[in-house]
Design a protein around this motif. Structure first.
Motif, PDB file in Angstrom:
ATOM      1  N   ALA A 177       0.833  -1.208   0.000  1.00 54.44           N
ATOM      2  CA  ALA A 177       0.000   0.000   0.000  1.00 54.44           C
ATOM      3  C   ALA A 177       0.867   1.257   0.000  1.00 54.44           C
ATOM      4  CB  ALA A 177      -0.933  -0.006   1.204  1.00 54.44           C
ATOM      5  N   ILE A 178       1.903   1.277   0.820  1.00 52.78           N
ATOM      6  CA  ILE A 178       2.809   2.436   0.859  1.00 52.78           C
ATOM      7  C   ILE A 178       3.513   2.588  -0.481  1.00 52.78           C
ATOM      8  CG2 ILE A 178       4.939   3.310   1.895  1.00 52.78           C
ATOM      9  CD1 ILE A 178       3.911   1.954   4.541  1.00 52.78           C
ATOM     10  N   PHE A 179       3.995   1.476  -1.026  1.00 48.98           N
ATOM     11  CA  PHE A 179       4.655   1.512  -2.332  1.00 48.98           C
ATOM     12  C   PHE A 179       3.734   2.089  -3.399  1.00 48.98           C
ATOM     13  CE2 PHE A 179       5.291  -0.485  -6.459  1.00 48.98           C
ATOM     14  CZ  PHE A 179       6.598  -0.107  -6.748  1.00 48.98           C
ATOM     15  N   ARG A 180       2.483   1.690  -3.408  1.00 51.99           N
ATOM     16  CA  ARG A 180       1.533   2.164  -4.434  1.00 51.99           C
ATOM     17  C   ARG A 180       1.294   3.670  -4.331  1.00 51.99           C
ATOM     18  NH1 ARG A 180       2.274  -1.469  -8.095  1.00 51.99           N
ATOM     19  NH2 ARG A 180       1.507  -3.525  -7.526  1.00 51.99           N
ATOM     20  N   VAL A 181       1.231   4.203  -3.125  1.00 46.71           N
ATOM     21  CA  VAL A 181       1.055   5.652  -2.964  1.00 46.71           C
ATOM     22  C   VAL A 181       2.277   6.380  -3.506  1.00 46.71           C
ATOM     23  CG1 VAL A 181       0.856   7.531  -1.291  1.00 46.71           C
ATOM     24  CG2 VAL A 181      -0.533   5.463  -1.028  1.00 46.71           C
TER      25      VAL A 181
END
Length: 113
Positions: A21-25
Protein backbone atom coordinates in the motif's frame (compact mmCIF):
# COMPACT_ATOMS: atom_id res chain seq x y z
CA UNK A 1 14.43 13.51 -13.35
CA UNK A 2 17.09 13.65 -10.66
CA UNK A 3 15.81 11.63 -7.70
CA UNK A 4 16.95 11.88 -4.08
CA UNK A 5 15.96 9.31 -1.45
CA UNK A 6 16.27 10.07 2.28
CA UNK A 7 15.62 7.35 4.84
CA UNK A 8 15.36 8.72 8.38
CA UNK A 9 14.25 5.53 10.09
CA UNK A 10 15.73 2.19 11.08
CA UNK A 11 12.49 0.24 11.10
CA UNK A 12 12.82 -3.07 9.32
CA UNK A 13 10.35 -4.80 7.06
CA UNK A 14 6.66 -4.12 7.51
CA UNK A 15 3.81 -6.55 6.83
CA UNK A 16 3.57 -7.28 3.11
CA UNK A 17 0.17 -5.65 2.57
CA UNK A 18 1.35 -2.50 4.38
CA UNK A 19 4.51 -2.32 2.25
CA UNK A 20 2.49 -2.75 -0.94
CA UNK A 21 0.00 0.00 0.00
CA UNK A 22 2.81 2.44 0.86
CA UNK A 23 4.65 1.51 -2.33
CA UNK A 24 1.53 2.16 -4.43
CA UNK A 25 1.05 5.65 -2.96
CA UNK A 26 4.69 6.57 -3.60
CA UNK A 27 4.53 5.00 -7.07
CA UNK A 28 1.45 7.03 -8.02
CA UNK A 29 3.03 10.23 -6.72
CA UNK A 30 6.19 9.59 -8.76
CA UNK A 31 4.16 8.76 -11.87
CA UNK A 32 2.32 12.08 -11.47
CA UNK A 33 5.66 13.87 -11.26
CA UNK A 34 6.81 12.17 -14.45
CA UNK A 35 3.56 12.76 -16.37
CA UNK A 36 2.51 16.22 -15.24
CA UNK A 37 5.08 18.18 -13.25
CA UNK A 38 7.79 18.95 -15.80
CA UNK A 39 10.16 18.65 -12.83
CA UNK A 40 13.93 18.36 -12.92
CA UNK A 41 14.16 16.91 -9.40
CA UNK A 42 12.06 14.86 -7.02
CA UNK A 43 12.81 13.91 -3.43
CA UNK A 44 11.39 10.94 -1.55
CA UNK A 45 11.64 11.07 2.23
CA UNK A 46 10.81 8.24 4.62
CA UNK A 47 10.85 9.27 8.27
CA UNK A 48 9.47 8.64 11.74
CA UNK A 49 7.85 11.67 13.31
CA UNK A 50 5.67 12.09 16.42
CA UNK A 51 4.57 8.45 16.56
CA UNK A 52 3.90 8.25 12.83
CA UNK A 53 5.68 7.15 9.71
CA UNK A 54 5.82 9.86 7.05
CA UNK A 55 6.36 9.21 3.38
CA UNK A 56 6.91 12.42 1.43
CA UNK A 57 7.34 13.02 -2.31
CA UNK A 58 8.38 16.58 -3.24
CA UNK A 59 9.08 17.87 -6.74
CA UNK A 60 10.29 21.17 -8.16
CA UNK A 61 7.86 21.09 -11.06
CA UNK A 62 5.18 23.39 -12.35
CA UNK A 63 2.75 22.73 -9.48
CA UNK A 64 -0.92 23.55 -9.73
CA UNK A 65 -3.42 25.85 -8.12
CA UNK A 66 -4.45 24.49 -4.74
CA UNK A 67 -8.10 24.45 -5.81
CA UNK A 68 -7.15 21.90 -8.49
CA UNK A 69 -5.90 19.43 -5.89
CA UNK A 70 -8.99 17.27 -5.84
CA UNK A 71 -8.88 14.14 -3.68
CA UNK A 72 -12.38 13.09 -4.65
CA UNK A 73 -13.30 10.02 -6.65
CA UNK A 74 -13.26 12.12 -9.86
CA UNK A 75 -9.47 11.84 -9.99
CA UNK A 76 -8.84 8.10 -10.10
CA UNK A 77 -5.10 8.19 -9.30
CA UNK A 78 -5.46 10.52 -6.34
CA UNK A 79 -8.57 8.69 -5.13
CA UNK A 80 -6.60 5.44 -5.14
CA UNK A 81 -3.88 7.11 -3.05
CA UNK A 82 -6.51 8.27 -0.53
CA UNK A 83 -7.97 4.74 -0.41
CA UNK A 84 -4.55 3.27 0.39
CA UNK A 85 -3.98 5.88 3.10
CA UNK A 86 -7.35 5.06 4.67
CA UNK A 87 -6.62 1.32 4.44
CA UNK A 88 -3.52 1.98 6.55
CA UNK A 89 -5.41 4.15 9.03
CA UNK A 90 -3.41 7.09 7.75
CA UNK A 91 -3.86 10.39 6.00
CA UNK A 92 -2.88 11.75 2.57
CA UNK A 93 -2.23 15.45 2.06
CA UNK A 94 -1.18 17.26 -1.09
CA UNK A 95 0.23 20.77 -1.19
CA UNK A 96 0.83 22.57 -4.48
CA UNK A 97 0.98 26.04 -5.94
CA UNK A 98 1.76 27.14 -9.51
CA UNK A 99 5.52 27.27 -10.22
CA UNK A 100 6.29 25.99 -6.71
CA UNK A 101 6.12 22.24 -7.18
CA UNK A 102 4.03 19.70 -5.34
CA UNK A 103 4.39 17.89 -2.01
CA UNK A 104 2.55 14.65 -1.30
CA UNK A 105 2.57 13.46 2.33
CA UNK A 106 1.35 10.06 3.48
CA UNK A 107 1.21 9.83 7.28
CA UNK A 108 0.62 6.42 8.86
CA UNK A 109 0.44 5.91 12.65
CA UNK A 110 2.70 3.20 14.12
CA UNK A 111 -0.24 1.40 15.70
CA UNK A 112 -1.74 0.79 12.25
CA UNK A 113 1.32 -1.19 11.21
Amino acid sequence: IRTVLQMNTNVGRLPHTVEVAIFRVIQEALQNVQRHANASQVEVLVAEKDGDFQFVVVDNGRGMASDRVDLSKKNFGLARMVDYAELLGGRLRIFSEPKQGTKVILTVPYHAL
